[in-house]
Motif scaffolding. Structure first.
Motif, PDB file in Angstrom:
ATOM      1  N   GLU A  91       0.818  -1.197   0.000  1.00 43.15           N
ATOM      2  CA  GLU A  91       0.000   0.000   0.000  1.00 43.15           C
ATOM      3  C   GLU A  91       0.864   1.265   0.000  1.00 43.15           C
ATOM      4  O   GLU A  91       0.481   2.295  -0.557  1.00 43.15           O
ATOM      5  N   GLU A  92       2.049   1.192   0.587  1.00 44.76           N
ATOM      6  CA  GLU A  92       2.946   2.342   0.658  1.00 44.76           C
ATOM      7  C   GLU A  92       3.467   2.742  -0.715  1.00 44.76           C
ATOM      8  O   GLU A  92       3.788   3.901  -0.952  1.00 44.76           O
ATOM      9  N   GLY A  93       3.587   1.753  -1.617  1.00 44.27           N
ATOM     10  CA  GLY A  93       4.055   2.035  -2.970  1.00 44.27           C
ATOM     11  C   GLY A  93       5.502   2.481  -3.010  1.00 44.27           C
ATOM     12  O   GLY A  93       6.285   2.185  -2.122  1.00 44.27           O
ATOM     13  N   GLY A  94       5.854   3.186  -4.059  1.00 46.61           N
ATOM     14  CA  GLY A  94       7.214   3.669  -4.233  1.00 46.61           C
ATOM     15  C   GLY A  94       8.003   2.817  -5.209  1.00 46.61           C
ATOM     16  O   GLY A  94       7.584   1.733  -5.605  1.00 46.61           O
ATOM     17  N   ALA A  95       9.154   3.330  -5.610  1.00 45.47           N
ATOM     18  CA  ALA A  95       9.985   2.659  -6.613  1.00 45.47           C
ATOM     19  C   ALA A  95      10.439   1.281  -6.158  1.00 45.47           C
ATOM     20  O   ALA A  95      10.489   0.342  -6.950  1.00 45.47           O
ATOM     21  N   PHE A  96      10.761   1.150  -4.875  1.00 41.43           N
ATOM     22  CA  PHE A  96      11.250  -0.140  -4.390  1.00 41.43           C
ATOM     23  C   PHE A  96      10.167  -1.204  -4.463  1.00 41.43           C
ATOM     24  O   PHE A  96      10.394  -2.317  -4.928  1.00 41.43           O
ATOM     25  N   VAL A  97       8.955  -0.865  -4.036  1.00 43.58           N
ATOM     26  CA  VAL A  97       7.832  -1.807  -4.092  1.00 43.58           C
ATOM     27  C   VAL A  97       7.514  -2.147  -5.540  1.00 43.58           C
ATOM     28  O   VAL A  97       7.282  -3.312  -5.883  1.00 43.58           O
ATOM     29  N   GLU A  98       7.517  -1.157  -6.417  1.00 43.71           N
ATOM     30  CA  GLU A  98       7.234  -1.402  -7.836  1.00 43.71           C
ATOM     31  C   GLU A  98       8.265  -2.356  -8.445  1.00 43.71           C
ATOM     32  O   GLU A  98       7.921  -3.243  -9.225  1.00 43.71           O
ATOM     33  N   ALA A  99       9.536  -2.187  -8.091  1.00 44.63           N
ATOM     34  CA  ALA A  99      10.585  -3.067  -8.612  1.00 44.63           C
ATOM     35  C   ALA A  99      10.398  -4.492  -8.107  1.00 44.63           C
ATOM     36  O   ALA A  99      10.556  -5.449  -8.867  1.00 44.63           O
TER      37      ALA A  99
END
Length: 119
Positions: A91-99
């Motif tokens: 839920e926090e998202g961000g580039a790291f989660v997307e990767a």
């Protein structure tokens, strides 16, 4: 590369080893080179904390999207939190989660396989 993971005993949260303490975010995990004796020492230290964490083990990592990500699908799910996208770390998202979400492959981590074999 490898990282040390476990579940925190107090609440079941997935945690990762980082510079002598357990952290909740995979992005903060300390990374170890393959065969690094410090990794084995961290794993042994974690196993000597039976009132803090449960079943610490080293997981294999691969480079993907410019970050290090767990090789096994199971470990990527653990790093991302619940599979329900409206909760947890996803839920926090961000580039790291997307990767992490974009990482492909379903190989087993040798650390988990070795843990299973020892039982």
């Amino acid at each position: 590369m490898r990282a040390l993971t476990a579940n925190r005993l107090a609440d079941g949260e997935v945690v990762f080893w980082s510079a002598g303490q357990w952290v909740e975010r995979f992005a903060e995990a300390q990374l170890f080179q393959d065969g690094d004796p410090e990794a084995e020492a961290a794993e042994a230290h974690g196993k000597n904390q039976p009132t803090v964490v449960v079943e610490p083990y080293l997981i294999d990592l691969m480079e993907a999207e410019g970050i290090w990500a767990p090789v096994s699908y199971r470990e990527r799910i653990r790093a991302l939190g619940p599979t329900n996208l409206a909760h947890g770390k996803q839920e926090e998202g961000g580039a790291f989660v997307e990767a992490l979400l974009a990482t492909q492959g379903a190989a087993r981590s040798s650390g988990r396989v070795n843990l299973i074999k020892r039982k």
